[in-house]
Design an enzyme around this catalytic site. Structure first.
Site, PDB file in Angstrom:
ATOM      1  N   HIS A   1       0.871  -1.189   0.000  1.00  0.00           N
ATOM      2  CA  HIS A   1       0.000   0.000   0.000  1.00  0.00           C
ATOM      3  C   HIS A   1       0.899   1.227   0.000  1.00  0.00           C
ATOM      4  O   HIS A   1       1.731   1.370   0.895  1.00  0.00           O
ATOM      5  CB  HIS A   1      -0.884  -0.001   1.248  1.00  0.00           C
ATOM      6  CG  HIS A   1      -1.721  -1.232   1.372  1.00  0.00           C
ATOM      7  ND1 HIS A   1      -3.056  -1.244   1.049  1.00  0.00           N
ATOM      8  CD2 HIS A   1      -1.415  -2.493   1.768  1.00  0.00           C
ATOM      9  CE1 HIS A   1      -3.539  -2.467   1.252  1.00  0.00           C
ATOM     10  NE2 HIS A   1      -2.564  -3.247   1.683  1.00  0.00           N
TER      11      HIS A   1
ATOM     12  N   HIS B   1      -8.369  -8.265  -0.717  1.00  0.00           N
ATOM     13  CA  HIS B   1      -7.886  -8.734   0.587  1.00  0.00           C
ATOM     14  C   HIS B   1      -8.911  -9.701   1.175  1.00  0.00           C
ATOM     15  O   HIS B   1     -10.079  -9.333   1.363  1.00  0.00           O
ATOM     16  CB  HIS B   1      -7.743  -7.566   1.571  1.00  0.00           C
ATOM     17  CG  HIS B   1      -6.525  -6.734   1.377  1.00  0.00           C
ATOM     18  ND1 HIS B   1      -6.246  -6.086   0.205  1.00  0.00           N
ATOM     19  CD2 HIS B   1      -5.503  -6.443   2.229  1.00  0.00           C
ATOM     20  CE1 HIS B   1      -5.104  -5.421   0.336  1.00  0.00           C
ATOM     21  NE2 HIS B   1      -4.623  -5.625   1.552  1.00  0.00           N
TER      22      HIS B   1
ATOM     23  N   GLU C   1      -7.210 -12.852   5.747  1.00  0.00           N
ATOM     24  CA  GLU C   1      -6.221 -12.251   6.648  1.00  0.00           C
ATOM     25  C   GLU C   1      -6.856 -12.252   8.044  1.00  0.00           C
ATOM     26  O   GLU C   1      -6.484 -13.049   8.893  1.00  0.00           O
ATOM     27  CB  GLU C   1      -5.861 -10.830   6.176  1.00  0.00           C
ATOM     28  CG  GLU C   1      -4.833 -10.117   7.042  1.00  0.00           C
ATOM     29  CD  GLU C   1      -4.704  -8.616   6.719  1.00  0.00           C
ATOM     30  OE1 GLU C   1      -5.645  -8.021   6.162  1.00  0.00           O
ATOM     31  OE2 GLU C   1      -3.644  -8.043   7.068  1.00  0.00           O
TER      32      GLU C   1
ATOM     33  N   ASP D   1       3.461  -5.512   2.218  1.00  0.00           N
ATOM     34  CA  ASP D   1       2.205  -4.933   2.703  1.00  0.00           C
ATOM     35  C   ASP D   1       2.345  -3.444   3.086  1.00  0.00           C
ATOM     36  O   ASP D   1       1.970  -2.586   2.301  1.00  0.00           O
ATOM     37  CB  ASP D   1       1.642  -5.769   3.852  1.00  0.00           C
ATOM     38  CG  ASP D   1       0.129  -5.702   3.981  1.00  0.00           C
ATOM     39  OD1 ASP D   1      -0.513  -5.073   3.134  1.00  0.00           O
ATOM     40  OD2 ASP D   1      -0.416  -6.311   4.925  1.00  0.00           O
ATOM     41  N   ASP D   2       2.825  -3.171   4.285  1.00  0.00           N
ATOM     42  CA  ASP D   2       3.036  -1.790   4.756  1.00  0.00           C
ATOM     43  C   ASP D   2       4.390  -1.781   5.456  1.00  0.00           C
ATOM     44  O   ASP D   2       4.466  -1.760   6.695  1.00  0.00           O
ATOM     45  CB  ASP D   2       1.933  -1.393   5.749  1.00  0.00           C
ATOM     46  CG  ASP D   2       0.548  -1.556   5.154  1.00  0.00           C
ATOM     47  OD1 ASP D   2       0.132  -0.708   4.358  1.00  0.00           O
ATOM     48  OD2 ASP D   2      -0.115  -2.566   5.486  1.00  0.00           O
TER      49      ASP D   2
HETATM   50  N1  ADE Z   1      -2.817  -5.459   6.050  1.00  0.00           N
HETATM   51  C1  ADE Z   1      -3.876  -4.779   5.615  1.00  0.00           C
HETATM   52  N2  ADE Z   1      -5.090  -5.355   5.585  1.00  0.00           N
HETATM   53  C2  ADE Z   1      -6.147  -4.683   5.161  1.00  0.00           C
HETATM   54  N3  ADE Z   1      -6.117  -3.414   4.750  1.00  0.00           N
HETATM   55  C3  ADE Z   1      -4.960  -2.790   4.761  1.00  0.00           C
HETATM   56  N4  ADE Z   1      -4.627  -1.531   4.413  1.00  0.00           N
HETATM   57  C4  ADE Z   1      -3.325  -1.397   4.619  1.00  0.00           C
HETATM   58  N5  ADE Z   1      -2.784  -2.524   5.093  1.00  0.00           N
HETATM   59  C5  ADE Z   1      -3.787  -3.425   5.197  1.00  0.00           C
HETATM   60 ZN    ZN Z   2      -2.618  -5.245   2.265  1.00  0.00          ZN
END
Ligand code: ADE
Ligand code: ZN
Length: 325
Positions: free
Chosen positions: A10, A186, A189, A267-268
Site C-alpha cells: 500500500h 484482501h 487475513e 504490505d506496509d
Molecule cells: N494489512 C492490511 N489489511 C487490510 N487493509 C490494509 N490496508 C493497509 N494494510 C492493510
Molecule cells: Zn494489504
C-alpha cells in the site's frame, strides 16, 4: 542477488517514519501519538489502520506523493526488485483535497523518476477501502475504470474484510472487470476460509491479498491450487498483526506444498519493520527456500502481474537470464 517482485504494498503504508516526520514538520503537525523513536506505534489492527490514516494525511500535494513513490521504488530496486505493483487509495487523497486524477498523476511521476534512475517497472492497483463502505468502493472502481491512465492496470479492495458481505461490493468489481482491469481482493487475513471462498465466488479475482487463512479448509486450498489463484502472501505483516503467533506457524510453506501459487510482499513495510528483501530473507531462513525457489516466487509474481504481455515477456526473460547465471 535474486531478482525480486512485489505485488502487494500500500503506497501510503510504505511511508517511512523519517519521511512522515519530515512531512509533519512541513505541515506543523504533531505525530508523537503514533511515531516515536523513529518507529510507528500502534497495538492492534484497528489502531494500525488509524496510524496508517494519520500518516497518509501528511501527504497533501502532488510532489509529496511523487517523492513517497520515488523513495519506495528506488529502495526496493536497490534491493533487487525488477517489478512492483502498489495499491493506491483515491479515498485517502480526497481526504487531503487532492483529486483522484492529480493523485494518480503524482504517483506516476514518482514511478517515472524511479524507472529512469533504476529501470524498475511498476503499475498501480486502485483500491477501495472496505470499511469505508460500498459506495466509496464503487466510486474507486469507477475512477479506476474511467481514468485511462496507462499505469493503472488493476483494481482491488483493502481495509477490514470483516465489514459487510462480499455481495455488497460485487458491483464495484463488475465495473472494474468490464473495464479490463486485473482484480485482487484482501481476504483470508482477519477473515477465515469463508471470507476467501465468498471473495472467489463473488469477485472472480485472479489473485487474493493474503489468503493465508484458506489453510484452515482443505477443500478451499485444493480449489485455489486447481484454479491457479495467486496468493499475495505477506508473512511478516501476518506475524506483526497477530494473524499467526510465530513465523514457524505461518502457512506459506504448507500452501506451496499443496500446490498453491504463492508470492511474497511487504504490505506496509515500515509499519511491520520489514521490506521486500526481508520477506525474501524470511522465505530463505525460516521456510528453507533455496535460490531456485526464491526465483520461483518472483516468476509467479511476474506471471500474475497486471501488465501487458510484452512487458511480462521482457520481465520473464530477465528472470530466465538470472536463473542461467
Ligand atoms: N494489512 C492490511 N489489511 C487490510 N487493509 C490494509 N490496508 C493497509 N494494510 C492493510
Ligand atoms: Zn494489504
Amino acid at each position: 542477488m535474486v531478482p525480486k517482485a512485489e505485488l502487494h504494498c500500500h503506497i501510503e503504508g510504505a511511508a517511512s517514519p523519517a519521511l512522515v516526520m519530515a512531512q509533519a514538520k512541513k505541515y506543523g503537525v504533531d505525530v508523537s501519538s503514533f511515531i516515536r523513536d523513529n518507529a510507528y506505534h500502534w497495538n492492534d489492527f484497528t489502531s494500525f489502520l488509524k496510524a496508517y490514516d494519520r500518516a497518509a494525511e501528511l501527504f497533501r500535494t502532488p510532489e509529496d506523493y511523487a517523492l513517497l513513490t520515488e523513495n519506495y521504488l528506488r529502495e526496493i530496486a536497490r534491493d533487487g526488485a525488477i517489478y512492483a505493483e502498489f495499491f493506491t487509495s483515491p479515498d485517502h487523497a480526497e481526504r487531503v483535497g487532492l483529486s483522484p486524477e492529480s493523485y494518480t498523476e503524482a504517483l506516476a511521476e514518482g514511478m517515472r523518476r524511479a524507472k529512469s534512475e533504476t529501470g524498475i517497472e511498476s503499475r498501480m492497483v486502485v483500491t477501495g477501502v472496505r470499511h469505508v463502505g460500498a459506495e466509496a468502493v464503487v466510486k474507486a472502481a469507477n475512477f479506476a475504470a474511467n481514468c485511462g491512465h496507462p499505469l493503472v492496470t488493476g483494481f482491488g479492495m483493502a481495509g477490514d474484510e470483516r465489514m459487510g458481505a462480499a455481495s455488497d461490493f460485487a458491483r464495484a468489481f463488475d465495473i472494474a472487470r468490464e473495464a479490463g482491469l486485473g482484480l485482487t481482493v484482501h481476504a483470508g487475513e482477519f477473515g477465515g476460509p469463508e471470507s476467501v471462498r465468498s471473495a472467489l465466488d463473488t469477485f472472480a479475482p485472479t489473485r487474493i491479498g493474503h489468503g493465508v487463512r484458506a489453510i484452515e479448509d482443505d477443500a478451499l486450498v485444493q480449489r485455489i491450487a486447481e484454479e491457479g489463484i495467486v496468493l499475495e502472501v505477506c508473512p511478516i505483516s501476518n506475524i506483526v498483526l497477530g494473524v499467526y503467533d510465530r513465523i514457524e506457524n505461518h502457512p506459506l510453506p504448507a500452501l506451496k506444498e499443496a500446490g498453491c501459487r504463492v508470492t511474497v510482499s511487504s504490505d506496509d513495510p515500515p509499519h511491520f519493520h520489514t521490506s521486500l528483501s526481508n520477506e525474501y530473507d524470511v522465505a530463505k531462513e525460516h521456510f528453507g527456500f533455496d535460490d531456485g525457489e526464491l526465483l520461483a516466487l518472483t516468476r509467479t509474481s511476474v506471471e500474475a502481474a497486471f501488465v501487458d504481455e510484452a512487458t511480462r515477456t521482457r520481465l520473464l526473460e530477465r528472470l530466465n537470464r538470472a536463473s542461467e547465471a
